[in-house]
Design a protein around this motif. Structure first.
Motif, mmCIF file in Angstrom:
data_model
loop_
_atom_site.group_PDB
_atom_site.id
_atom_site.type_symbol
_atom_site.label_atom_id
_atom_site.label_comp_id
_atom_site.label_asym_id
_atom_site.label_seq_id
_atom_site.Cartn_x
_atom_site.Cartn_y
_atom_site.Cartn_z
ATOM 1 N N ILE A 160 0.878 -1.172 0.000
ATOM 2 C CA ILE A 160 0.000 0.000 0.000
ATOM 3 C C ILE A 160 0.910 1.215 0.000
ATOM 4 O O ILE A 160 1.627 1.479 0.977
ATOM 5 C CB ILE A 160 -0.957 -0.023 1.199
ATOM 6 C CG1 ILE A 160 -1.843 -1.288 1.133
ATOM 7 C CG2 ILE A 160 -1.822 1.240 1.208
ATOM 8 C CD1 ILE A 160 -2.832 -1.428 2.264
ATOM 9 N N ASP A 161 0.900 1.920 -1.117
ATOM 10 C CA ASP A 161 1.962 2.885 -1.405
ATOM 11 C C ASP A 161 1.617 4.313 -0.988
ATOM 12 O O ASP A 161 0.476 4.632 -0.670
ATOM 13 C CB ASP A 161 2.280 2.850 -2.899
ATOM 14 C CG ASP A 161 3.773 2.889 -3.157
ATOM 15 O OD1 ASP A 161 4.526 3.372 -2.284
ATOM 16 O OD2 ASP A 161 4.200 2.422 -4.226
ATOM 17 N N LEU A 180 7.033 3.690 1.162
ATOM 18 C CA LEU A 180 7.436 5.031 1.597
ATOM 19 C C LEU A 180 7.968 5.786 0.390
ATOM 20 O O LEU A 180 9.055 5.486 -0.111
ATOM 21 C CB LEU A 180 8.499 4.944 2.695
ATOM 22 C CG LEU A 180 8.139 4.105 3.927
ATOM 23 C CD1 LEU A 180 9.294 4.123 4.927
ATOM 24 C CD2 LEU A 180 6.851 4.597 4.572
ATOM 25 N N THR A 181 7.212 6.756 -0.074
ATOM 26 C CA THR A 181 7.559 7.474 -1.290
ATOM 27 C C THR A 181 8.327 8.740 -0.945
ATOM 28 O O THR A 181 7.779 9.683 -0.356
ATOM 29 C CB THR A 181 6.287 7.824 -2.088
ATOM 30 O OG1 THR A 181 5.613 6.609 -2.422
ATOM 31 C CG2 THR A 181 6.635 8.570 -3.362
ATOM 32 N N VAL A 182 9.594 8.761 -1.325
ATOM 33 C CA VAL A 182 10.466 9.902 -1.061
ATOM 34 C C VAL A 182 10.420 10.809 -2.287
ATOM 35 O O VAL A 182 11.000 10.514 -3.328
ATOM 36 C CB VAL A 182 11.905 9.435 -0.767
ATOM 37 C CG1 VAL A 182 12.805 10.631 -0.510
ATOM 38 C CG2 VAL A 182 11.913 8.479 0.422
ATOM 39 N N GLN A 183 9.681 11.889 -2.118
ATOM 40 C CA GLN A 183 9.423 12.775 -3.245
ATOM 41 C C GLN A 183 8.997 14.129 -2.688
ATOM 42 O O GLN A 183 8.315 14.190 -1.654
ATOM 43 C CB GLN A 183 8.284 12.194 -4.105
ATOM 44 C CG GLN A 183 7.948 12.990 -5.340
ATOM 45 C CD GLN A 183 6.640 12.538 -5.972
ATOM 46 O OE1 GLN A 183 5.600 13.106 -5.688
ATOM 47 N NE2 GLN A 183 6.705 11.509 -6.815
ATOM 48 N N PRO A 184 9.384 15.244 -3.325
ATOM 49 C CA PRO A 184 8.888 16.547 -2.872
ATOM 50 C C PRO A 184 7.360 16.541 -2.774
ATOM 51 O O PRO A 184 6.674 16.117 -3.692
ATOM 52 C CB PRO A 184 9.375 17.502 -3.973
ATOM 53 C CG PRO A 184 10.595 16.835 -4.530
ATOM 54 C CD PRO A 184 10.310 15.359 -4.478
ATOM 55 N N GLY A 185 6.847 16.963 -1.623
ATOM 56 C CA GLY A 185 5.410 16.967 -1.407
ATOM 57 C C GLY A 185 4.883 15.703 -0.763
ATOM 58 O O GLY A 185 3.723 15.650 -0.350
ATOM 59 N N LYS A 186 5.731 14.673 -0.667
ATOM 60 C CA LYS A 186 5.349 13.439 0.024
ATOM 61 C C LYS A 186 6.283 13.288 1.226
ATOM 62 O O LYS A 186 6.192 14.050 2.171
ATOM 63 C CB LYS A 186 5.350 12.253 -0.938
ATOM 64 C CG LYS A 186 4.227 12.372 -1.984
ATOM 65 C CD LYS A 186 4.129 11.192 -2.917
ATOM 66 C CE LYS A 186 2.976 11.419 -3.905
ATOM 67 N NZ LYS A 186 2.896 10.356 -4.916
#
Length: 253
Positions: A160-161, A180-186
């Motif tokens: 579950i992303d 665990l999504t490593v991204q600007p805004g996340k």
């Protein structure tokens, strides 16, 4: 290292070189909604394009695995034809996972689309990568779990992303894997590292969701670096950056 959620079709070749230099060996590039996904013809072209990404990233030594699915934001007018098309690709053994699927708003159309893809995952013994949205994340994560719980399916085959500090416990307490999504805004690398410190690392998997939006294509190795500086056990770092993904998606070293 493995980045389990990317959209290579949105990125230039030079990104793949950077990823390879930083230690990324494998990625899972997922179906998404780069166009108005109105019919099976558009989906066919999209799926074929994803298969071509194996050659592009492969030139930098990155192994590309495919996640094929019908994104919850898509609204095809010929849903039955799209489902039949997806199954045709799965029969050919093209996919490592179903995805990305999941829910965006919880409307009946999305739920039906998600249920169909869970059935296909069961039929073809494939793991699932389930999208959660930026808004109403807790409520929609609960609904995803509710839908999944109506099927007899191994929770260890589900990611579950785009989990966040409010949903990680909810996900892993039910035996699912939290992406665990490593991204600007996340999630920032520091925020992802904090989650790794506090939760069962065997249920955590890092990714970037790299796309045409603001993206850090080195989000996984950058977070590994932040975790090393924070004194996190190297075994835990290896688990969330590599080993857990290999277990769930059956990707060999």
């Amino acid at each position: 290292m493995i980045d389990t959620h990317v959209h290579l079709d949105t990125r230039p070749m030079e990104d793949f070189e950077l990823m390879a230099i930083a230690g990324i060996t494998d990625v899972i590039t997922l179906a998404h909604d780069p166009l108005r996904m109105s019919s099976d013809v558009v989906f066919r072209d999209h799926f074929d394009r994803l298969e071509e990404e194996k050659k592009r990233a492969g030139k930098q030594g990155i192994r590309v695995h495919l996640g094929l699915g019908l994104h919850p934001r898509t609204r095809p007018e010929d849903i039955d034809a799209c489902e039949e098309l997806l199954e045709g690709y799965l029969k050919r053994g093209c996919a490592t996972a179903i995805g990305e699927t999941g829910l965006e708003t919880r409307d009946p159309f999305e739920v039906r689309l998600f249920q169909v893809q869970i059935e296909l995952a069961k039929k073809y013994d494939l793991p699932i990568i389930a999208h959660t949205p930026r808004s109403s994340k807790v409520q929609i994560t609960r609904e995803i779990i509710n839908v999944l719980s109506t099927f007899s399916i191994d929770p260890d085959r589900i990611v579950i992303d785009h989990a966040d500090p409010d949903t990680v416990k909810l996900i892993i307490d039910r035996g699912y894997n939290a992406g665990l999504t490593v991204q600007p805004g996340k999630l920032s690398p520091a925020a992802a590292a904090e989650i790794v410190k506090n939760y069962d690392v065997s249920r955590l998997i890092l990714n970037t969701d790299m796309s045409s939006n603001l993206t850090d294509v080195l989000g996984v190795p950058r977070t590994a670096h932040v975790m090393r500086l924070a004194g996190i056990d190297p075994v835990a770092i290896d688990a969330v950056c590599d080993k857990n993904a290999r277990r769930v998606f059956k990707i060999k070293p």
